[in-house]
Design a protein around this motif. Structure first.
Motif, short mmCIF file in Angstrom:
data_model
loop_
_atom_site.label_atom_id
_atom_site.label_comp_id
_atom_site.label_asym_id
_atom_site.label_seq_id
_atom_site.Cartn_x
_atom_site.Cartn_y
_atom_site.Cartn_z
N ASP A 295 0.86 -1.19 0.00
CA ASP A 295 0.00 0.00 0.00
C ASP A 295 0.90 1.24 0.00
OD1 ASP A 295 -3.26 0.48 1.14
OD2 ASP A 295 -1.91 2.17 0.75
N ALA A 296 0.48 2.25 -0.76
CA ALA A 296 1.27 3.48 -0.87
C ALA A 296 1.32 4.24 0.44
CB ALA A 296 0.67 4.37 -1.97
N MET A 297 0.30 4.05 1.27
CA MET A 297 0.20 4.85 2.49
C MET A 297 1.03 4.23 3.63
SD MET A 297 -1.68 7.30 1.56
CE MET A 297 -2.34 8.12 3.01
N LEU B 270 -11.92 6.08 7.93
CA LEU B 270 -12.70 7.32 7.81
C LEU B 270 -14.19 6.99 7.73
CD1 LEU B 270 -12.63 10.47 7.33
CD2 LEU B 270 -13.01 9.88 4.93
N ALA B 271 -14.51 5.91 7.01
CA ALA B 271 -15.92 5.52 6.90
C ALA B 271 -16.49 5.25 8.29
CB ALA B 271 -16.05 4.28 6.00
N ASN C 131 -21.40 2.27 8.48
CA ASN C 131 -22.57 1.54 7.99
C ASN C 131 -22.05 0.48 7.02
OD1 ASN C 131 -25.31 2.47 5.78
ND2 ASN C 131 -25.02 0.67 7.05
N TRP D 92 2.67 1.45 -6.04
CA TRP D 92 2.79 0.70 -7.30
C TRP D 92 2.76 1.68 -8.46
CZ3 TRP D 92 -1.34 -0.16 -10.99
CH2 TRP D 92 -0.94 -0.97 -12.06
N GLY E 254 -8.89 1.41 -5.23
CA GLY E 254 -9.92 2.38 -4.87
C GLY E 254 -10.29 3.30 -6.02
N GLY F 104 -5.23 7.93 0.15
CA GLY F 104 -4.53 6.92 -0.65
C GLY F 104 -5.10 6.66 -2.02
N SER F 105 -6.44 6.70 -2.15
CA SER F 105 -7.01 6.36 -3.47
C SER F 105 -7.08 7.62 -4.32
CB SER F 105 -8.40 5.73 -3.30
OG SER F 105 -9.17 6.49 -2.41
N ILE G 54 -18.12 10.93 -1.45
CA ILE G 54 -18.02 9.72 -0.61
C ILE G 54 -17.43 8.58 -1.44
CG2 ILE G 54 -19.33 7.99 0.71
CD1 ILE G 54 -19.58 10.56 2.13
N GLU H 192 -13.77 -0.47 -5.47
CA GLU H 192 -14.33 0.73 -6.08
C GLU H 192 -13.66 1.08 -7.40
OE1 GLU H 192 -15.10 3.78 -2.98
OE2 GLU H 192 -14.86 5.22 -4.60
N LEU I 95 -19.30 -0.72 0.78
CA LEU I 95 -18.38 -1.68 1.41
C LEU I 95 -18.78 -3.11 1.09
CD1 LEU I 95 -17.69 0.04 4.85
CD2 LEU I 95 -16.02 -0.45 3.06
C1 FAD Z 1 -16.21 9.94 4.25
C2 FAD Z 1 -16.54 8.55 3.75
C3 FAD Z 1 -17.46 7.77 4.44
C4 FAD Z 1 -17.82 6.50 3.95
N1 FAD Z 1 -18.70 5.76 4.65
C5 FAD Z 1 -19.09 4.54 4.18
C6 FAD Z 1 -20.02 3.75 4.88
O1 FAD Z 1 -20.46 4.10 6.00
N2 FAD Z 1 -20.42 2.56 4.32
C7 FAD Z 1 -19.93 2.13 3.13
O2 FAD Z 1 -20.33 1.06 2.66
N3 FAD Z 1 -18.99 2.83 2.47
C8 FAD Z 1 -18.57 4.03 2.96
N4 FAD Z 1 -17.63 4.76 2.28
C9 FAD Z 1 -17.07 4.21 1.02
C10 FAD Z 1 -16.01 3.12 1.29
O3 FAD Z 1 -15.12 3.55 2.29
C11 FAD Z 1 -15.26 2.82 -0.02
O4 FAD Z 1 -16.19 2.48 -1.03
C12 FAD Z 1 -14.28 1.65 0.17
O5 FAD Z 1 -13.32 1.97 1.16
C13 FAD Z 1 -13.56 1.34 -1.14
O6 FAD Z 1 -12.71 0.25 -0.89
P1 FAD Z 1 -11.52 -0.11 -1.88
O7 FAD Z 1 -10.75 -1.19 -1.22
O8 FAD Z 1 -12.04 -0.33 -3.24
O9 FAD Z 1 -10.64 1.22 -1.96
P2 FAD Z 1 -9.94 2.09 -0.80
O10 FAD Z 1 -10.57 1.82 0.52
O11 FAD Z 1 -9.92 3.48 -1.31
O12 FAD Z 1 -8.47 1.49 -0.74
C14 FAD Z 1 -7.58 1.64 -1.81
C15 FAD Z 1 -6.18 1.44 -1.28
O13 FAD Z 1 -5.28 1.41 -2.39
C16 FAD Z 1 -4.12 2.15 -2.04
N5 FAD Z 1 -3.52 2.63 -3.30
C17 FAD Z 1 -4.08 3.40 -4.26
N6 FAD Z 1 -3.21 3.59 -5.28
C18 FAD Z 1 -2.09 2.90 -4.95
C19 FAD Z 1 -0.83 2.68 -5.61
N7 FAD Z 1 -0.56 3.20 -6.81
N8 FAD Z 1 0.09 1.91 -4.99
C20 FAD Z 1 -0.16 1.37 -3.78
N9 FAD Z 1 -1.32 1.53 -3.10
C21 FAD Z 1 -2.26 2.31 -3.69
C22 FAD Z 1 -4.62 3.27 -1.16
O14 FAD Z 1 -3.60 3.79 -0.36
C23 FAD Z 1 -5.71 2.58 -0.38
O15 FAD Z 1 -5.23 2.05 0.85
C24 FAD Z 1 -17.23 6.01 2.76
C25 FAD Z 1 -16.28 6.79 2.08
C26 FAD Z 1 -15.95 8.05 2.56
C27 FAD Z 1 -14.93 8.88 1.81
#
Ligand code: FAD
Length: 396
Positions: free
Chosen positions: A17-19, A28-29, A35, A118, A147, A155-156, A330, A361, A374
């Protein structure tokens, strides 16, 4: 989720992970009350993904909302169903859940590599930018779960889009979803009402056939427009309408608990020496931001005409000009197109890059808030993990 399935299947998993730490958006969610899924029947649940219901439904079939809850319980976190059917961890937080999950993944042998960004492929290997310089890694299978493009500081940042397009992977532009919209508020209205919540209202956007279905809920007037759960629920359609027509008119029912006849009766009732404003406040409870919105969106003549005023109280037109920037949203829509995925797309393997899977996502689906985001991410992560495991077995 992909790491969990792969590790359970006996693969050595390295998670990059980049972070500096993982799961920042997940955390943060949890800030506003995590939820995590929804308790409604599965048919209704799948319907939340609109045109992508069929594809997302395949992921959910492998890991339905009940399984999400059982999975949380197995991590030692209890859940409850709120009055709206939304499911939350009992303490509403994400941190204890993430902590327990990461602990279990480490126990299962998953190796974590933080601050590894990456940046693409070279000589068939993954390239990472790290604080110690560039690192190249070979992998039997790759799951990308990078993401969307909202809240880039977590991060995303969507920087993967050109990397995949460069490999002939079709990616739909990332667009804001579950986002606020801008309206051309007057200085006067903005200075008085920015931040004001509208707690008993309904909102509608006419469909192409002119049908108008109001949805009850809440939203907030912001300095630039409107935001909040009711706006997010319609955000996909509003965004598309603005993209097509340059703007979108939404209709606000300021009195969703009163029928139109009653509103007209009250608006037309003789008011003696009372001002129209105090008449509306006294008879219909219209004050504060609701009164401000009427003044903002109606002409003086409309405001003074009981018929027009009553119509506006039940359907006040508000023109929205553009979505707020994607970074504030969001979630994001767009992403890797299902057409770019192998087979029926269920396992998330890229047609152009066999052995490389995508999840979460970054794929081209979208959903309203309510735990749908989620839950789909979890399901697609598990499907990608299983796809990668099957791929490794086939290769062995
Ligand atoms: C304020 C807020 C509140 C939310 N509340 C809810 C909720 O209550 N219920 C719900 O269902 N959803 C909620 N969501 C949405 C939910 O958090 C996201 O849909 C979900 O986290 C997406 O998951 P993901 O794994 O696809 O991506 P992410 O959680 O965004 O993770 C992507 C990861 O990839 C890493 N990354 C990206 N690019 C690179 C790279 N080039 N190299 C290495 N690492 C990289 C990032 O650092 C990150 O850790 C909320 C979102 C926000 C912003």
């Amino acid at each position: 989720m992909a790491a969990e399935v792969l590790a359970a299947g006996g693969a050595q998993v390295d998670l990059y992970d980049a972070m500096p730490s993982t799961g920042r958006k997940f955390l943060l969610a949890g800030k506003g009350g995590m939820n995590i899924t929804h308790a409604e029947p599965i048919e209704a649940f799948v319907g939340r993904y609109g045109a992508r219901g069929e594809q997302v439904g395949r992921w959910l079939a492998g890991f339905p909302p009940d399984a999400v809850r059982a999975w949380i319980h197995a991590l030692g976190v209890a859940t409850f169903v709120g009055s709206s059917g939304r499911v939350f961890p009992t303490d509403m937080k994400a941190a204890p859940l993430l902590r327990a999950w990461l602990h279990r993944l480490r126990e299962a042998g998953v190796r974590f590599h933080m601050r590894h960004r990456w940046t693409g492929w070279r000589d068939g290997k993954l390239v990472f930018a790290t604080p110690d310089g560039e690192r190249l890694e070979a992998a039997g299978a790759v799951v990308l779960a990078l993401g969307g493009a909202s809240w880039a500081r977590l991060g995303s940042d969507g920087a993967w889009v050109p990397l995949l397009r460069g490999q002939q992977v079709e990616v739909a532009p990332l667009v804001p979803m579950n986002c606020g919209f801008e309206a051309d508020w007057s200085e006067h209205f903005k200075s008085r009402h920015a931040g004001a919540p509208l707690t008993t209202v309904a909102l509608a956007l006419d469909d192409d056939a002119g049908r108008r279905v109001f949805r009850k809920g809440q939203f907030v007037v912001s300095a630039s427009g409107i935001e909040g759960s009711l706006v997010y629920a319609l955000s996909g359609q509003i965004r598309e309408r603005i993209a097509r027509d340059g703007q979108a008119t939404v209709w606000i029912d300021l009195l969703p608990d009163h029928d139109a006849a009653r509103v007209l009766e009250e608006a037309a009732r003789p008011r003696g020496s009372r001002s129209l404003s105090s008449h509306l406040q006294g008879r219909l409870g219209i004050a504060g931001v609701k009164a401000g919105l009427l003044r903002e969106c109606l002409s003086k003549d409309q405001f003074a005409d009981p018929q027009a005023l009553a119509r506006a109280l039940k359907a006040l037109p508000l023109v929205l000009t553009r979505p707020r920037p994607i970074d504030e949203a969001i979630s994001s829509g767009g992403g890797v197109r299902f057409d770019a995925l192998d087979g029926d797309g269920g396992a998330g393997m890229l047609r152009a890059l066999p052995g490389v899977f995508v999840a979460g996502e970054m794929i081209d689906w979208e959903a309203p808030t309510g735990g749908y985001l989620l839950t789909a991410c979890f399901g697609s992560g598990r499907a990608a993990g299983q796809g990668a495991l099957d791929w490794l077995k086939r290769k062995a």
